[in-house]
Each structure stands twice: as structure tokens, then as C-alpha cells.
Design an enzyme around this catalytic site. Structure first.
Site, PDB file in Angstrom:
ATOM      1  N   LYS A 124       1.211  -0.963   0.474  1.00  0.00           N
ATOM      2  CA  LYS A 124       0.003   0.274   0.305  1.00  0.00           C
ATOM      3  C   LYS A 124       1.151   1.471  -0.207  1.00  0.00           C
ATOM      4  O   LYS A 124      -0.153   2.321  -0.564  1.00  0.00           O
ATOM      5  CB  LYS A 124      -0.635   0.186   1.315  1.00  0.00           C
ATOM      6  CG  LYS A 124      -1.894  -1.201   1.701  1.00  0.00           C
ATOM      7  CD  LYS A 124      -2.428  -1.047   2.648  1.00  0.00           C
ATOM      8  CE  LYS A 124      -2.438  -2.351   3.150  1.00  0.00           C
ATOM      9  NZ  LYS A 124      -3.077  -2.647   4.895  1.00  0.00           N
ATOM     10  N   GLY A 125       1.799   1.409   0.290  1.00  0.00           N
ATOM     11  CA  GLY A 125       3.299   2.069   0.588  1.00  0.00           C
ATOM     12  C   GLY A 125       2.958   3.398  -0.373  1.00  0.00           C
ATOM     13  O   GLY A 125       3.350   4.401  -0.605  1.00  0.00           O
ATOM     14  N   GLU A 132       7.927   2.644  -5.769  1.00  0.00           N
ATOM     15  CA  GLU A 132       7.870   2.240  -5.153  1.00  0.00           C
ATOM     16  C   GLU A 132       8.447   3.682  -3.345  1.00  0.00           C
ATOM     17  O   GLU A 132       8.662   4.583  -4.356  1.00  0.00           O
ATOM     18  CB  GLU A 132       9.022   1.474  -4.840  1.00  0.00           C
ATOM     19  CG  GLU A 132       8.587  -0.447  -4.828  1.00  0.00           C
ATOM     20  CD  GLU A 132       8.291  -1.052  -3.234  1.00  0.00           C
ATOM     21  OE1 GLU A 132       7.828   0.316  -2.756  1.00  0.00           O
ATOM     22  OE2 GLU A 132       8.673  -1.646  -3.459  1.00  0.00           O
ATOM     23  N   ASP A 133       7.466   3.417  -2.673  1.00  0.00           N
ATOM     24  CA  ASP A 133       7.484   4.070  -1.415  1.00  0.00           C
ATOM     25  C   ASP A 133       8.909   4.312  -0.909  1.00  0.00           C
ATOM     26  O   ASP A 133       9.892   5.349  -0.627  1.00  0.00           O
ATOM     27  CB  ASP A 133       6.584   3.936   0.070  1.00  0.00           C
ATOM     28  CG  ASP A 133       6.896   2.522  -0.369  1.00  0.00           C
ATOM     29  OD1 ASP A 133       7.630   1.764  -0.812  1.00  0.00           O
ATOM     30  OD2 ASP A 133       6.101   2.086   0.999  1.00  0.00           O
ATOM     31  N   ASP A 174      14.860  -0.742   0.478  1.00  0.00           N
ATOM     32  CA  ASP A 174      15.511  -0.827   2.032  1.00  0.00           C
ATOM     33  C   ASP A 174      16.795  -1.785   1.433  1.00  0.00           C
ATOM     34  O   ASP A 174      17.907  -2.061   1.072  1.00  0.00           O
ATOM     35  CB  ASP A 174      14.659  -1.132   3.345  1.00  0.00           C
ATOM     36  CG  ASP A 174      14.850  -1.660   4.528  1.00  0.00           C
ATOM     37  OD1 ASP A 174      15.581  -0.687   4.930  1.00  0.00           O
ATOM     38  OD2 ASP A 174      14.364  -2.387   5.095  1.00  0.00           O
ATOM     39  N   LYS A 189      17.345   3.984   0.645  1.00  0.00           N
ATOM     40  CA  LYS A 189      18.171   3.456   1.641  1.00  0.00           C
ATOM     41  C   LYS A 189      18.999   2.871   1.502  1.00  0.00           C
ATOM     42  O   LYS A 189      19.334   1.589   2.119  1.00  0.00           O
ATOM     43  CB  LYS A 189      17.914   2.845   3.587  1.00  0.00           C
ATOM     44  CG  LYS A 189      16.573   4.172   4.266  1.00  0.00           C
ATOM     45  CD  LYS A 189      15.821   3.196   5.797  1.00  0.00           C
ATOM     46  CE  LYS A 189      14.960   2.406   5.531  1.00  0.00           C
ATOM     47  NZ  LYS A 189      14.909   2.285   7.016  1.00  0.00           N
ATOM     48  N   PHE A 220      13.785   4.490  10.770  1.00  0.00           N
ATOM     49  CA  PHE A 220      12.666   3.944  10.299  1.00  0.00           C
ATOM     50  C   PHE A 220      11.763   5.297   9.853  1.00  0.00           C
ATOM     51  O   PHE A 220      11.373   6.094  10.331  1.00  0.00           O
ATOM     52  CB  PHE A 220      11.845   3.078  11.303  1.00  0.00           C
ATOM     53  CG  PHE A 220      11.275   2.319  11.076  1.00  0.00           C
ATOM     54  CD1 PHE A 220      11.102   1.809  10.449  1.00  0.00           C
ATOM     55  CD2 PHE A 220       9.721   2.758  11.857  1.00  0.00           C
ATOM     56  CE1 PHE A 220      10.041   1.090  10.030  1.00  0.00           C
ATOM     57  CE2 PHE A 220       8.760   1.924  11.240  1.00  0.00           C
ATOM     58  CZ  PHE A 220       8.577   0.998  10.197  1.00  0.00           C
ATOM     59  N   VAL A 221      10.948   5.782   8.924  1.00  0.00           N
ATOM     60  CA  VAL A 221      10.457   6.510   8.485  1.00  0.00           C
ATOM     61  C   VAL A 221       8.798   6.357   8.632  1.00  0.00           C
ATOM     62  O   VAL A 221       8.672   5.202   8.222  1.00  0.00           O
ATOM     63  CB  VAL A 221      10.821   7.126   7.592  1.00  0.00           C
ATOM     64  CG1 VAL A 221      12.491   7.543   7.971  1.00  0.00           C
ATOM     65  CG2 VAL A 221      10.904   6.472   6.187  1.00  0.00           C
ATOM     66  N   ASP A 280       4.144   3.459   6.870  1.00  0.00           N
ATOM     67  CA  ASP A 280       3.278   2.899   8.088  1.00  0.00           C
ATOM     68  C   ASP A 280       4.550   2.577   8.524  1.00  0.00           C
ATOM     69  O   ASP A 280       5.541   2.177   8.644  1.00  0.00           O
ATOM     70  CB  ASP A 280       2.279   2.239   7.743  1.00  0.00           C
ATOM     71  CG  ASP A 280       2.992   0.839   7.385  1.00  0.00           C
ATOM     72  OD1 ASP A 280       3.687   0.515   6.773  1.00  0.00           O
ATOM     73  OD2 ASP A 280       1.970  -0.315   8.823  1.00  0.00           O
ATOM     74  N   ARG A 338      -0.144   6.267   7.760  1.00  0.00           N
ATOM     75  CA  ARG A 338       0.652   6.542   6.304  1.00  0.00           C
ATOM     76  C   ARG A 338      -0.344   7.936   6.064  1.00  0.00           C
ATOM     77  O   ARG A 338       0.223   8.525   4.673  1.00  0.00           O
ATOM     78  CB  ARG A 338      -0.595   5.550   5.496  1.00  0.00           C
ATOM     79  CG  ARG A 338       0.061   3.627   5.761  1.00  0.00           C
ATOM     80  CD  ARG A 338      -0.270   3.055   4.816  1.00  0.00           C
ATOM     81  NE  ARG A 338      -0.576   1.637   4.977  1.00  0.00           N
ATOM     82  CZ  ARG A 338       0.417   1.109   4.718  1.00  0.00           C
ATOM     83  NH1 ARG A 338       1.408   1.270   3.749  1.00  0.00           N
ATOM     84  NH2 ARG A 338       0.377  -0.691   5.396  1.00  0.00           N
TER      85      ARG A 338
HETATM   86  P1  IMP Z   1      13.286  -4.927   1.348  1.00  0.00           P
HETATM   87  O1  IMP Z   1      13.820  -3.577   0.542  1.00  0.00           O
HETATM   88  O2  IMP Z   1      12.622  -5.844   0.832  1.00  0.00           O
HETATM   89  O3  IMP Z   1      13.621  -4.548   2.623  1.00  0.00           O
HETATM   90  O4  IMP Z   1      11.621  -3.863   1.586  1.00  0.00           O
HETATM   91  C1  IMP Z   1      11.031  -2.884   1.374  1.00  0.00           C
HETATM   92  C2  IMP Z   1       9.846  -2.514   2.527  1.00  0.00           C
HETATM   93  O5  IMP Z   1       9.794  -2.560   3.522  1.00  0.00           O
HETATM   94  C3  IMP Z   1       9.425  -1.061   2.100  1.00  0.00           C
HETATM   95  O6  IMP Z   1       8.459  -1.375   0.691  1.00  0.00           O
HETATM   96  C4  IMP Z   1       8.230  -0.813   3.213  1.00  0.00           C
HETATM   97  O7  IMP Z   1       6.632  -1.383   2.809  1.00  0.00           O
HETATM   98  C5  IMP Z   1       9.522  -1.424   3.830  1.00  0.00           C
HETATM   99  N1  IMP Z   1      10.095  -0.529   4.624  1.00  0.00           N
HETATM  100  C6  IMP Z   1      11.377  -0.687   4.863  1.00  0.00           C
HETATM  101  N2  IMP Z   1      12.214   0.217   5.157  1.00  0.00           N
HETATM  102  C7  IMP Z   1      11.417   1.354   5.951  1.00  0.00           C
HETATM  103  C8  IMP Z   1      10.411   2.342   6.613  1.00  0.00           C
HETATM  104  O8  IMP Z   1      12.275   2.604   7.015  1.00  0.00           O
HETATM  105  N3  IMP Z   1       9.383   3.043   7.140  1.00  0.00           N
HETATM  106  C9  IMP Z   1       8.486   2.201   7.086  1.00  0.00           C
HETATM  107  N4  IMP Z   1       8.507   0.786   5.819  1.00  0.00           N
HETATM  108  C10 IMP Z   1       9.689   0.474   5.863  1.00  0.00           C
HETATM  109 MG    MG Z   2       6.777  -1.207  -0.527  1.00  0.00          MG
END
Ligand code: IMP
Ligand code: MG
Length: 175
Positions: free
Chosen positions: A41-42, A97-98, A101, A129, A151-152, A158, A164
């Protein structure tokens, strides 16, 4: 129970940057149409704002993914819980994408989407990040802001489904 949120990126900073990104995408794809894919949803808040700033033809579609299992560190194996409505063949796709990470989710998702034979596929993220990256095959084409390993929340992001709807990006302070 309320957490204190400190502002990392203001509404104005986000708005200005997203406007620039929309202009850049419109220039890069001049004479073409783009198909935006939002990861729920992000990504919804960012995608809406970005789409409004793109001046070439835009279509949108949504998908939802979840990690297998409940492990805290994502395994990178994701399950598609809501698939796209339309095929990607021949389209100029931009995955929106939001935040990126570890990059695990996207690494998997991009492989799946490339198999559907889009004319091209690029990646746009509001936040990155890079300090947290564990994969080396996620190439980001459009980045809003590079942020530190914090963590944002807000603008779609969220903390246990809260925050959100904040119109800015904030950092949750432990209280
Ligand atoms: P990754 O890149 O597979 O580790 O996953 C990324 C997902 O983790 C993002 O789409 C978010 O849903 C969640 N996420 C990662 N960092 C944050 C944060 O700082 N705040 C909120 N959600 C996060
Ligand atoms: Mg996401």
C-alpha cells in the site's frame, strides 16, 4: 499511545522533488506513454503525486506482495497477493515504490515483471536507504531522496499500519 514524530522531509520538499521527477520522466519518455505500477500500500501516495506531474500519457496498475513467513528479516521470496489487472507486453513500465530498504522485495519483483515482456522497465522510488542494501541487482532509475538508516513514516509509509496519511516524512522517536 502516541509516538513523537520528527519531520525529516517536509510536505514542500516532497512536493518540489516529485514535481522535478515528473518533469524528468516526461522528458525521458517524450513521444511515448508510461505504465506506472504501484506496489501497495505504501506506494500509493507517491504514485498519485508523481502521476499528476507527468505530462505524457499515463496508465496505472496496482499489485500487492507479501513476504513468505513472518521472519523479521525479509527472505526475499515474496508472494503476489494481488496481481496486475493488465498485461505488460510492449509497455514502457515504471515500477513506483515508496522506499527501497534491503532491496530484496524489488529484486524478486523485477525478475517476475521482466518475464512479462514489457518494452522497457525502470524503477522510481520516493526514498532510498542504500546503507541497508543486501542485493546488488536493483538499479534505481529515479530517486526522490537518499535518506539515512532510520525508520520513517508518512506519505504512505506505516508503523504498524499507522501514519500513512501524514503529508510529510517523519522519524518515529521512541517514547
Ligand atoms: P525491502 O527493500 O525488501 O527490504 O523492503 C522494503 C519494504 O519494507 C518497503 O516497501 C516498506 O514497506 C518496508 N520498509 C522499509 N523501510 C521502511 C521504513 O523506514 N518505514 C516503513 N516501512 C519501511
Ligand atoms: Mg513498499
Amino acid at each position: 499511545m502516541d509516538n513523537k514524530i520528527s519531520v525529516l522531509l517536509s510536505e514542500k520538499e516532497l512536493d518540489d522533488r516529485i514535481r522535478e521527477m515528473g518533469e524528468e520522466i516526461s522528458r525521458d519518455y517524450e513521444g511515448k506513454a508510461v505504465h506506472l505500477i504501484c506496489v501497495l500500500k505504501g506506494g500509493t501516495f507517491f504514485m498519485c503525486e508523481l502521476a499528476k506531474r507527468i505530462t505524457i500519457p499515463v496508465s496505472i496498475d496496482f499489485m500487492s506482495v507479501s513476504s513468505y513467513g513472518d521472519e523479521v528479516v525479509s527472505s526475499g521470496i515474496v508472494k503476489i497477493t494481488k496481481d496486475l489487472d493488465k498485461p505488460l507486453e510492449g509497455k514502457h513500465v515504471i515500477v513506483v515504490e515508496d522506499i527501497i530498504d534491503t532491496g530484496r522485495t524489488l529484486s524478486y519483483l523485477l525478475k517476475v515483471l521482466k518475464d512479462r515482456k514489457p518494452a522497457s522497465i525502470k524503477l522510481a522510488t520516493m526514498l532510498d536507504k542504500p546503507d541497508r542494501r543486501v542485493v546488488d541487482d536493483v538499479n534505481v532509475d529515479y530517486t526522490g531522496f537518499v535518506i539515512p538508516d532510520k525508520f520513517v513514516v508518512g506519505y504512505g509509509l506505516d508503523y504498524a499500519e499507522r501514519y500513512r496519511n501524514l503529508p510529510y516524512i517523519g522519524v518515529v522517536e521512541e517514547v
